[in-house]
Design a protein around this motif. Structure first.
Motif, PDB file in Angstrom:
ATOM      1  N   MET A   1       8.630   0.552  43.690  1.00 33.67           N
ATOM      2  CA  MET A   1       8.161   0.323  44.592  1.00 33.67           C
ATOM      3  C   MET A   1       7.849  -0.962  44.983  1.00 33.67           C
ATOM      4  O   MET A   1       7.813  -1.756  45.841  1.00 33.67           O
ATOM      5  CB  MET A   1       6.789   1.224  45.041  1.00 33.67           C
ATOM      6  N   VAL A  24       5.741  -1.708  39.676  1.00 24.97           N
ATOM      7  CA  VAL A  24       5.086  -0.536  39.956  1.00 24.97           C
ATOM      8  C   VAL A  24       5.633   0.474  40.658  1.00 24.97           C
ATOM      9  O   VAL A  24       6.491   0.171  41.602  1.00 24.97           O
ATOM     10  CB  VAL A  24       3.825  -1.014  41.025  1.00 24.97           C
ATOM     11  N   LYS A  25       5.969   1.507  39.988  1.00 23.86           N
ATOM     12  CA  LYS A  25       6.728   2.664  40.645  1.00 23.86           C
ATOM     13  C   LYS A  25       6.082   3.457  41.537  1.00 23.86           C
ATOM     14  O   LYS A  25       4.828   3.250  41.824  1.00 23.86           O
ATOM     15  CB  LYS A  25       7.078   3.617  39.518  1.00 23.86           C
ATOM     16  N   ALA A  26       6.934   4.220  42.340  1.00 29.13           N
ATOM     17  CA  ALA A  26       6.290   5.039  43.652  1.00 29.13           C
ATOM     18  C   ALA A  26       5.312   6.004  42.947  1.00 29.13           C
ATOM     19  O   ALA A  26       5.540   6.290  42.050  1.00 29.13           O
ATOM     20  CB  ALA A  26       7.300   5.517  44.217  1.00 29.13           C
ATOM     21  N   GLY A  27       3.991   5.916  43.594  1.00 28.48           N
ATOM     22  CA  GLY A  27       2.822   6.926  43.115  1.00 28.48           C
ATOM     23  C   GLY A  27       2.263   6.263  41.946  1.00 28.48           C
ATOM     24  O   GLY A  27       1.151   6.842  41.592  1.00 28.48           O
ATOM     25  N   GLU A  28       2.708   5.128  41.351  1.00 28.34           N
ATOM     26  CA  GLU A  28       1.856   4.687  40.148  1.00 28.34           C
ATOM     27  C   GLU A  28       0.591   3.803  40.749  1.00 28.34           C
ATOM     28  O   GLU A  28       0.411   3.396  41.746  1.00 28.34           O
ATOM     29  CB  GLU A  28       2.668   3.549  39.413  1.00 28.34           C
ATOM     30  N   VAL A 157       1.962   1.330  49.949  1.00 24.67           N
ATOM     31  CA  VAL A 157       1.454   0.858  49.053  1.00 24.67           C
ATOM     32  C   VAL A 157      -0.058   0.257  49.603  1.00 24.67           C
ATOM     33  O   VAL A 157      -0.150  -0.231  50.679  1.00 24.67           O
ATOM     34  CB  VAL A 157       2.106  -0.416  48.775  1.00 24.67           C
ATOM     35  N   THR A 188       0.823   4.732  46.145  1.00 30.43           N
ATOM     36  CA  THR A 188       1.025   3.581  45.009  1.00 30.43           C
ATOM     37  C   THR A 188      -0.051   2.478  45.313  1.00 30.43           C
ATOM     38  O   THR A 188      -0.209   2.145  46.433  1.00 30.43           O
ATOM     39  CB  THR A 188       2.434   3.042  45.369  1.00 30.43           C
TER      40      THR A 188
END
Ligand code: ADP
Ligand code: MG
Length: 240
Positions: A1, A24-28, A157, A188
């Motif tokens: 993301m 930063v990955k999606a949902g992280e 985000v 995220t």
């Protein structure tokens, strides 16, 4: 993301971000910590271009944000930002603070924007304050309104820059609770905070920066039990 590729930023001859590479990955949920003046705010503000960068690339959901052709209104609709000092509009009611951008930027109709705002206020426990003005709210309540305002744009985000640092201690928990619920909902998030309890409990990863460099990027369990650098060890001795 979100991806930082070799990002540098200078303020005149001050090298504030020095070769940042981060993902930063999606949902992280990524917590960013580090000493005062280390570049945390500058780092997080580059993601929605409240600060420009001098060199490198930042990609947010497939968009190169530093490209001059990037539509900053569209970017900021995708990337919500919560400030340390809330930054609510003092002359607008809670409801109007939340509906302003959806109406003006997204062209949402007023009734729909208000219905959505009330839903978000319920989520942060403040539906009963919809007609209040910011000055009539506590700091913790203002910050929860600011979070609802960010969410009203349906962002992909959410960025937080020390969201609890300006709050009296008894109000910190209510704001962290809202942030934790948001994290659990799959948002995220990049969160600059000194709240190490939040980092330990909610973060997927903790990033430690000093002098504009990422010195550590690790799962919280690893970061807190075995920080690799002397700098991070020293920092943790001060904040824990
Ligand atoms: P942090 O959020 O970690 O405390 P900042 O990102 O706010 O750090 O600041 C990093 C460094 O950049 C500091 O030395 C600060 O004084 C400097 N700085 C921040 N904003 C500006 C600016 N607009 N102009 C010049 N220097 C700045
Ligand atoms: Mg800061």
């Amino acid at each position: 993301m979100i991806r930082f590729n070799s990002v540098h930023k200078w303020f005149k001859d001050l090298h504030v971000l020095n070769d940042i590479n981060l993902e930063v990955k999606a949902g992280e949920v990524v917590v960013v910590c580090g000493p005062s003046g280390s570049g945390k705010s500058t780092l997080i503000r580059t993601v929605n271009q409240l600060e420009t960068i001098s060199q490198g690339e930042i990609w947010v959901d497939g968009v190169n944000v530093a490209d001059p052709k990037t539509d900053l209104n569209a970017l900021r609709a995708e990337v919500g930002f919560v400030f340390q000092h809330f930054n609510l509009y003092p002359h607008l009611s809670v409801l109007d603070n939340i509906t302003l951008s959806p109406i003006q930027v997204k062209g949402m109709d007023k009734a729909a924007a208000e219905a959505r705002a009330v839903q978000l206020l319920e989520k942060v426990g403040l539906a009963h304050k919809k007609d209040a003005f910011p000055a009539q709210l506590s700091g913790g309540q203002q910050q929860r309104v600011a979070i609802a305002r960010g969410l009203a744009m349906d962002p992909r985000v959410m960025l937080f820059d020390e969201p609890t640092s300006a709050l009296d201690p008894e109000m910190i928990g209510e704001v962290l609770k809202v942030m934790k619920d948001l994290a659990l909902s799959g948002m995220t998030m990049m969160v600059v905070t000194h709240e190490m309890g939040f980092a330990r409990e909610v973060a997927d990863r903790v990033v430690f920066i000093d002098h504009g460099q990422v010195l550590e990027s690790a799962a919280p369990a690893e970061f807190f039990s075995a920080p690799r650098t002397e700098r991070a060890q020293q920092f943790l001795r001060q904040v824990l």
